[in-house]
Write a protein that holds these residues in place. Structure first.
Motif, PDB file in Angstrom:
ATOM      1  N   ASP A  57       0.794  -1.216   0.000  1.00  0.00           N
ATOM      2  CA  ASP A  57       0.000   0.000   0.000  1.00  0.00           C
ATOM      3  C   ASP A  57       0.830   1.271   0.000  1.00  0.00           C
ATOM      4  O   ASP A  57       1.213   1.739   1.058  1.00  0.00           O
ATOM      5  N   GLU A 148      -8.512   3.329   2.261  1.00  0.00           N
ATOM      6  CA  GLU A 148      -8.823   1.912   2.053  1.00  0.00           C
ATOM      7  C   GLU A 148      -7.587   1.086   1.710  1.00  0.00           C
ATOM      8  O   GLU A 148      -7.610  -0.125   1.808  1.00  0.00           O
ATOM      9  N   LEU A 150      -4.739   0.921   3.319  1.00  0.00           N
ATOM     10  CA  LEU A 150      -4.229   0.280   4.538  1.00  0.00           C
ATOM     11  C   LEU A 150      -5.051  -0.945   4.913  1.00  0.00           C
ATOM     12  O   LEU A 150      -4.516  -1.940   5.387  1.00  0.00           O
ATOM     13  N   GLU A 151      -6.344  -0.861   4.689  1.00  0.00           N
ATOM     14  CA  GLU A 151      -7.216  -1.989   5.002  1.00  0.00           C
ATOM     15  C   GLU A 151      -6.842  -3.209   4.162  1.00  0.00           C
ATOM     16  O   GLU A 151      -6.759  -4.333   4.678  1.00  0.00           O
ATOM     17  N   ILE A 152      -6.574  -2.989   2.878  1.00  0.00           N
ATOM     18  CA  ILE A 152      -6.155  -4.082   1.994  1.00  0.00           C
ATOM     19  C   ILE A 152      -4.790  -4.610   2.404  1.00  0.00           C
ATOM     20  O   ILE A 152      -4.549  -5.814   2.429  1.00  0.00           O
ATOM     21  N   GLU A 153      -3.873  -3.695   2.747  1.00  0.00           N
ATOM     22  CA  GLU A 153      -2.524  -4.103   3.130  1.00  0.00           C
ATOM     23  C   GLU A 153      -2.528  -5.018   4.349  1.00  0.00           C
ATOM     24  O   GLU A 153      -1.717  -5.928   4.459  1.00  0.00           O
ATOM     25  N   ARG A 154      -3.438  -4.803   5.254  1.00  0.00           N
ATOM     26  CA  ARG A 154      -3.495  -5.591   6.502  1.00  0.00           C
ATOM     27  C   ARG A 154      -4.177  -6.939   6.336  1.00  0.00           C
ATOM     28  O   ARG A 154      -4.113  -7.770   7.234  1.00  0.00           O
ATOM     29  N   MET A 155      -4.853  -7.164   5.216  1.00  0.00           N
ATOM     30  CA  MET A 155      -5.564  -8.429   4.997  1.00  0.00           C
ATOM     31  C   MET A 155      -4.595  -9.539   4.626  1.00  0.00           C
ATOM     32  O   MET A 155      -3.533  -9.296   4.062  1.00  0.00           O
TER      33      MET A 155
END
Length: 190
Positions: A57, A148, A150-155
């Motif tokens: 990200d 959004e 960061l949200e993808i990076e943490r998945m």
């Protein structure tokens, strides 16, 4: 007493500069619209194919968050049929096999589209090192609304797939970012 008659002075054409500027504007709009029409063509004539990704990200100051797309098919084993015939810089077509809702996998490499099978994506060989071939498909980013990324990076990356539109001639573009098989965010024009 004689009176001098004034001869009418012809006024230079005042429309010519406006016509020239208008023509220039139309040409610029035409040049700008070429990539849009190509994108629309790929989106409407292509078929949907899901690919595994490894996202990172970063941010673009002008466009917001985006996920760098590292496709799992960007690294292909030299054991794939046709891999022994490619070199760095070659334009290739990677034949894909898609099973169900999972990610498509490379099954062969060809230099001609006709030899790559029914489902194939165009790419360029970046390098051939050891038992791996690295391929660039021109799909390297998926833009998201701010925050959004960061949200993808943490998945967990095993939950994320990139759905692309793939035409018969091998052109592709990202359409949807899928999380657990459902559309998380769409990059489709329509």
């Amino acid at each position: 007493m004689t009176t001098a008659t004034a001869t009418p002075v012809s006024k230079p054409q005042s429309r010519a500069p406006w016509l020239l500027w208008g023509l220039l504007a139309l040409i610029q709009l035409g040049l700008i619209s070429i990539p849009l029409f190509d994108r629309l063509d790929v989106q409407h004539s292509g078929s949907a194919v899901s690919l595994a990704v490894v996202p990172v990200d970063p941010r673009d100051l002008l466009r917001g968050d985006y996920v760098v797309i590292n496709l799992a098919i960007g690294t292909i084993s030299r054991t794939v049929p046709g891999a022994d015939k490619v070199q760095s810089g070659d334009s290739i077509f990677v034949g894909l096999k898609s099973e169900g809702t999972g990610a498509a996998v490379p099954v062969l490499i060809a230099k001609e589209r006709a030899d790559a099978g029914d489902l194939a994506i165009a790419g360029t060989v970046r390098s051939v090192l050891g038992d791996e071939i690295r391929v660039d498909y021109g799909i390297d980013a998926f833009f998201l609304p701010e925050g959004e990324g960061l949200e993808i990076e943490r998945m967990d990356t095993s939950r994320i797939l990139l759905e692309i539109s793939l035409t018969e001639d091998g052109r592709s573009l990202p359409v949807n970012l899928l999380v657990d098989g459902k559309a998380f965010r769409s990059d489709a024009i329509f």
